[in-house]
Design a protein around this motif. Sequence first.
Motif, PDB file in Angstrom:
ATOM      1  N   ASP A 401      12.083   9.601  -3.360  1.00  0.00           N
ATOM      2  CA  ASP A 401      13.208   8.969  -4.045  1.00  0.00           C
ATOM      3  C   ASP A 401      13.244   9.485  -5.482  1.00  0.00           C
ATOM      4  O   ASP A 401      12.428   9.089  -6.307  1.00  0.00           O
ATOM      5  CB  ASP A 401      13.045   7.453  -4.011  1.00  0.00           C
ATOM      6  N   GLU A 402      14.176  10.388  -5.766  1.00  0.00           N
ATOM      7  CA  GLU A 402      14.275  11.040  -7.075  1.00  0.00           C
ATOM      8  C   GLU A 402      12.923  11.647  -7.464  1.00  0.00           C
ATOM      9  O   GLU A 402      12.319  11.277  -8.478  1.00  0.00           O
ATOM     10  CB  GLU A 402      14.736  10.042  -8.147  1.00  0.00           C
ATOM     11  N   PRO A 403      12.394  12.602  -6.662  1.00  0.00           N
ATOM     12  CA  PRO A 403      11.015  13.056  -6.845  1.00  0.00           C
ATOM     13  C   PRO A 403      10.770  13.853  -8.119  1.00  0.00           C
ATOM     14  O   PRO A 403       9.634  13.951  -8.565  1.00  0.00           O
ATOM     15  CB  PRO A 403      10.769  13.934  -5.610  1.00  0.00           C
ATOM     16  N   SER A 404      11.807  14.432  -8.715  1.00  0.00           N
ATOM     17  CA  SER A 404      11.578  15.289  -9.880  1.00  0.00           C
ATOM     18  C   SER A 404      12.061  14.658 -11.168  1.00  0.00           C
ATOM     19  O   SER A 404      12.235  15.339 -12.175  1.00  0.00           O
ATOM     20  CB  SER A 404      12.286  16.634  -9.676  1.00  0.00           C
ATOM     21  N   ALA A 405      12.263  13.348 -11.149  1.00  0.00           N
ATOM     22  CA  ALA A 405      12.873  12.682 -12.308  1.00  0.00           C
ATOM     23  C   ALA A 405      12.080  12.885 -13.592  1.00  0.00           C
ATOM     24  O   ALA A 405      12.665  13.008 -14.665  1.00  0.00           O
ATOM     25  CB  ALA A 405      13.026  11.195 -12.005  1.00  0.00           C
ATOM     26  N   SER A 406      10.741  12.908 -13.507  1.00  0.00           N
ATOM     27  CA  SER A 406       9.918  12.995 -14.719  1.00  0.00           C
ATOM     28  C   SER A 406       9.211  14.342 -14.852  1.00  0.00           C
ATOM     29  O   SER A 406       8.335  14.490 -15.709  1.00  0.00           O
ATOM     30  CB  SER A 406       8.865  11.876 -14.723  1.00  0.00           C
ATOM     31  N   THR A 427       9.241  14.971   9.282  1.00  0.00           N
ATOM     32  CA  THR A 427      10.574  14.546   8.873  1.00  0.00           C
ATOM     33  C   THR A 427      10.519  14.217   7.383  1.00  0.00           C
ATOM     34  O   THR A 427       9.587  13.567   6.918  1.00  0.00           O
ATOM     35  CB  THR A 427      11.009  13.296   9.665  1.00  0.00           C
ATOM     36  N   ALA A 428      11.488  14.694   6.644  1.00  0.00           N
ATOM     37  CA  ALA A 428      11.494  14.460   5.202  1.00  0.00           C
ATOM     38  C   ALA A 428      12.885  14.041   4.754  1.00  0.00           C
ATOM     39  O   ALA A 428      13.888  14.591   5.204  1.00  0.00           O
ATOM     40  CB  ALA A 428      11.041  15.700   4.448  1.00  0.00           C
ATOM     41  N   ILE A 429      12.926  13.051   3.870  1.00  0.00           N
ATOM     42  CA  ILE A 429      14.184  12.583   3.288  1.00  0.00           C
ATOM     43  C   ILE A 429      14.022  12.598   1.772  1.00  0.00           C
ATOM     44  O   ILE A 429      13.072  12.044   1.229  1.00  0.00           O
ATOM     45  CB  ILE A 429      14.524  11.149   3.764  1.00  0.00           C
ATOM     46  N   TYR A 430      14.941  13.272   1.110  1.00  0.00           N
ATOM     47  CA  TYR A 430      14.950  13.332  -0.342  1.00  0.00           C
ATOM     48  C   TYR A 430      16.192  12.607  -0.855  1.00  0.00           C
ATOM     49  O   TYR A 430      17.263  12.711  -0.256  1.00  0.00           O
ATOM     50  CB  TYR A 430      14.993  14.775  -0.849  1.00  0.00           C
ATOM     51  N   THR A 431      16.055  11.901  -1.943  1.00  0.00           N
ATOM     52  CA  THR A 431      17.241  11.348  -2.602  1.00  0.00           C
ATOM     53  C   THR A 431      17.296  11.925  -4.004  1.00  0.00           C
ATOM     54  O   THR A 431      16.255  12.077  -4.663  1.00  0.00           O
ATOM     55  CB  THR A 431      17.206   9.816  -2.681  1.00  0.00           C
TER      56      THR A 431
END
Length: 486
Positions: A401-406, A427-431
Motif C-alpha cells: 500500500d503506497e510502498p515507495s511513499a518514503s 500474487t501481488a497487489i500494489y496501490t
Amino acid sequence: MDMEYFDSPKYQNILHAVERDVYALNSVAWNVFQFIGAWVALVSSWVLFSKESILFAVVVTVTILPTVIANQKYTRLLYMWSLEQTPKERQMDYIRWISGEKTFSSDIRLFHLKDLLMNKYKTIWSLHFNGKRKVLKGKTVITVFLNLLPEFVSVFILVSLSRDILSGLRTIGDYTLYTGLLTQLTGGLYLVIQTGMSIYGDKLKIDTLQRFNQYHNRILDKGDKDLVGPVSIEFRDVSFKYPDTDVYILQHLNFTVQAGEKICLVGTNGAGKSTIIKLLLRFYDVTEGYILLNGVDVQEYNLQSLRKQFSTLFQQYVNYSFSLRENVTISDSQKTISDQEVVNILHQAGADHILQHAPDGLESYVTKFFSEKGLELSGGQRQKIALARALYRSCSVIIFDEPSASLDPEAEHTMFQNISTLWSDKTAIYTSHRLSAVHLADRIIFLEGGRIIEQGTHKELMNLNGEYSRLYHLQADKYDIKSGVI
C-alpha cells in the motif's frame, strides 16, 4: 475489537472510563466484606442500646436516614458527572502524551507550541475542576447539615441523661454507659453508610463495564474453511461504506486477480485503494456484493487461515521498540530461520546500511526508548524495516500500500527490482497514486471516486488516452521537461 471502533469517539470514551474504573471489580469484594462487618457491629450496638432505650435507638437511626439518601444521590450524581467529563479527560491525556512523545517534539519546538499546549490543557482543566467543585460544594453543604442531625439527637439524649442524674433518677454510671453505646451506634451507622456507598459506587462502575460489553464485533470468525495458496481473488459487485456513515467509498467494483498475477491499483488519494485492502483482510466486511478467494466467499474462511495467506506493507507502517531481528520476524512468529536469512531479508528490502550501522547487529534496538544505543531511523529507513517484515512472512499474496511513499528514487528502484525477482511466483497487489510501480504490473486498475474507470496493461491504457494516460504524462513531465517522458 473490530477496526471500526478505533474511529469511534463514543467507543473511545467508554474505553477510557473502563480503564479508569476497572479496579471496581476488585474493590467491590473487599467493600462487601467490610459492609458485612459493619452490619454485624451495627446490629450488636443497636441491640445493646435498645435494651436501655428502644426510643433513643429508633430516633438516632431515623435521623441518619436522610444522610443515606443524600449520599446515594450525590454518589450517583458525581459518577454520572465523571462520565460526562470523559472527553475532557481524554483531551488532557492526549496533550500530556504528545508533550512527551518524540514524534511531536520537532513540531512543538519549531512552532513554539509549549504555551499553546499549556494554555489548552489549563483551559480544559479549569472547566473540569470548576464543574467538579460546583458538584462537591452542593454535596458538602447538604451532607454536613444532615450529618449534624444525629449529633443534635446525641446531645439531646446526653442532656436528658444529665438532667435525670441531677434529679437522682440515674447514676453517673448510666451516663458513661449511654455515651459508650451512642458512640458505638452512631459509629456503626456511619460505617454502614460509608461501606454501602462504596459498594453503590462500585456498582455504578461495574454498570459501565457491562455497557462496554455491549460492543460486539461485526467481523465474526465463523468460517470453517482453511484458505490454502495459491490464491485467486474476485470482487463481485462490491460496494462499501464505513459503519455509521452514508457515503459509499466503493461502488459496484468488479475485477479478478488470478493466482500469480501482479495488479497495480492506481488512483488519487481517497479513490478507495486502501479500503480494498481492508476488505480483503476482513478488517471490514463488504456492504454489498461478495469477495471470493479461490471461488469461495471470504467470510467462509476462518480468519487466521485467511490472513495467514497475506503479507502487507501498510501505508501507515510502524516500527517496534524491539530488536532489529524482532522487527523483521514479528510478522511470522511461528517461522524459524537463521540469522543469515534475516540478514538476507534486510538486503532484499534495501536495508543493508541499517544493519551495518547497528552497534549490536540484529540485537540492536530500534529507537532509543529502551536502549541508549538504539537505532534512530529516518522515514525511508523505517519503511525499509517494515518492508523487510512484509517480505519475511510466508504467504501467497503480498500487498504493498503506497510502498515507495518514503523512499528516495534509488531505493525505490532497488525495492521494485527485488520484489519483481523474489515474488515472481506470488500474487501481488500494489496501490499507488504515483505511477513508478506500473512497470511491475501485469494489469492496472484505475480507480476514481470508488469506481473502476479504466483497466488494462500500461500500453492499453496509454493508447486509450484517458485519465490514466493524462495522470501518467502529468507525472512524467516532472522528471523530463524536454522530452515529456520518463
